[in-house]
Enzyme design. Structure first.
Site, short mmCIF file in Angstrom:
data_model
loop_
_atom_site.label_atom_id
_atom_site.label_comp_id
_atom_site.label_asym_id
_atom_site.label_seq_id
_atom_site.Cartn_x
_atom_site.Cartn_y
_atom_site.Cartn_z
N LYS A 192 35.03 31.16 46.62
CA LYS A 192 34.16 31.50 45.49
C LYS A 192 32.88 30.68 45.63
CE LYS A 192 34.54 33.75 42.67
NZ LYS A 192 34.01 35.09 42.45
N HIS A 319 40.74 42.72 43.22
CA HIS A 319 40.13 41.61 42.50
C HIS A 319 41.15 40.90 41.60
CE1 HIS A 319 37.98 40.37 38.69
NE2 HIS A 319 37.32 39.68 39.58
#
Ligand SMILES: O=C([O-])[C@@H](O)[C@@H](O)[C@H](O)[C@@H](O)C(=O)[O-]
Ligand SMILES: [Mg+2]
Length: 421
Positions: A192, A319
């Protein structure tokens, strides 16, 4: 024999401890919220669903829950109609926003999802088959996940350091990855990004490449970069990442990047509903779509998304947001029954230490989870754990995901990094 009907629906908000994971809009609060949906029938069966628990969402869930008794759990088209009617009446068909990163123009999909999952769980339990069978049958026995790496502080300010420690440098990111790989066996890694300047995030990806020469890598800055920066990063990481996820915001921005690189672009931000697919496809904006049954209106609509991406020759991934075991079970059944879901799915699961399901049903081996073969979702609620996490919800003071507000309580001058670099 008369058909069973929904007799009672219970929506329980829960809070579970979450580390200070950093992202483009701020930092995770000390508690993540979820809502556990129980749908009971007059024949004594129970179906489970799990979804977000932001206050506004909870209000919508409660409104639908109140309207469900008497409904046929096999009538999923009718369920969607009912959700649309209830939300139209109660909220004027409001849009919904989750955590400052995901905004949907209609709340119908996100509200419909946990009730649809619970009805499919019920159907599977009644028929004695796993949910994956109701979705067309599992095409794989295990579902692979990618290890989800985050920049993070050592602990929440004012609290002791957590078990993961700080991760702000390439070496610390590699240490975190090693722990993920050693503990869960992940065969691919996602970082991330959107937290540090792009050069530093590229250096972390290169350090991961050196440390794990064979593992597919992904970087997701949640739209932190301009088009030009995205192209520069793509040039630097070509051949290193399997895809870049949402380097820049919006379909047009992604299309502009895509026109200037061969690195596949993935999204869970600019294509998050059926209406986004035609313009994204027409503009060649993305090569990989991340499905998410919580956002896309449930398991059947997510399976439809799989079919659409297959028709258009696009890749499909999955996701995740901070979640518990009921969601993990639903993700595993969906992924198992979606033939073209060939990328390892995202999951935040390793970041949590508490759950609402009975342990050991869903365990990670070699980075993958075996598809449950028991009927329905194959997971059972641990009532004591559910009660304890509900008490934690009542006491923790968090009522919606607010990564930016929480970050500003620590660093008052913080602004989200969207398109910053
Ligand atoms: O948990 C986070 O901070 C993630 O940034 C999450 O909110 C995103 O929705 C997600 O994981 C993503 O792939 O963008
Ligand atoms: Mg993403």
């Amino acid at each position: 024999m008369s058909r069973s009907r929904i007799s009672r629906v219970v929506v329980t908000p829960v809070a579970f401890g979450d580390p200070p994971l950093l992202n483009v809009v701020g930092v995770h609060q000390p508690y993540a919220l979820r809502a556990i949906v129980e749908v009971h029938t007059d024949s004594g069966l129970l179906g489970l669903g799990e979804t977000y628990a932001d206050e506004a969402h909870l209000g919508r869930l409660d409104a639908v829950a109140a309207a469900l008794p008497g409904h046929d759990p096999y009538d999923l088209n009718g369920l969607r109609r009912l959700v649309t009617e209830v939300l139209g009446r109660e909220t004027g068909g409001a849009s919904a926003s989750f955590g400052g990163m995901l905004d949907v123009s209609s709340a119908v999909d996100t509200v419909h999802s946990p009730f649809e999952v619970a009805c499919l769980d019920l159907q599977g339990r009644e028929a004695g088959v796993p949910v994956s069978d109701l979705l067309g049958g599992a095409v794989r026995e295990r579902v692979p996940f990618s290890g989800y790496l985050f920049y993070k502080w050592a602990g929440h300010p004012g609290h002791a350091d957590d078990a993961w420690g700080e991760a702000l440098t390439p070496d610390q990111v590699v240490d975190q990855a090693r722990r993920m790989v050693d503990g869960w066996g992940f065969g691919s890694l996602k970082l991330k990004g959107g937290v540090l300047p792009p050069d530093e995030e590229c250096a972390a990806i290169e350090a991961l490449r050196d440390a794990f020469p064979d593992l597919p890598l992904r970087l997701d800055p949640n739209g932190a970069w301009t088009v030009d920066t995205s192209v520069k990063v793509a040039d630097r990481l070509a051949g290193v990442v399997e895809y870049l996820e949402d380097p820049t915001p919006g379909i047009e921005g992604m299309a502009a990047v895509s026109a200037r690189t061969d690195v596949p672009l993935a999204t869970n931000m600019c294509v998050i509903a059926m209406e986004h697919l035609p313009p994204a496809i027409a503009q060649g904006a993305v090569q990989v779509v991340l499905s998410d049954h919580h956002l896309w209106g449930g398991l059947r609509k997510s399976a439809l998304l799989g079919g659409i991406t297959e028709v258009w020759g696009m890749g499909l991934s999955m996701h995740s947001n901070s979640h518990l075991g009921v969601s993990l079970a639903a993700m595993v059944h969906l992924a198992a029954a979606t033939p073209n879901l060939t990328y390892a799915c995202d999951t935040h699961y390793p970041w949590k230490t508490e759950d609402v399901i009975a342990p050991d049903v869903l365990s990670f081996e070699s980075g993958s989870v075996a598809v449950p073969t028991a009927s329905g979702l194959g997971v059972e609620l641990d009532r004591d754990a559910l009660g304890a996490l509900h008490e934690q919800y009542l006491g923790c003071g968090v009522r919606r995901r607010e990564d930016t507000a929480y970050m500003r309580s620590i660093r008052p001058d913080f602004s989200p990094h969207t398109s910053r670099w």
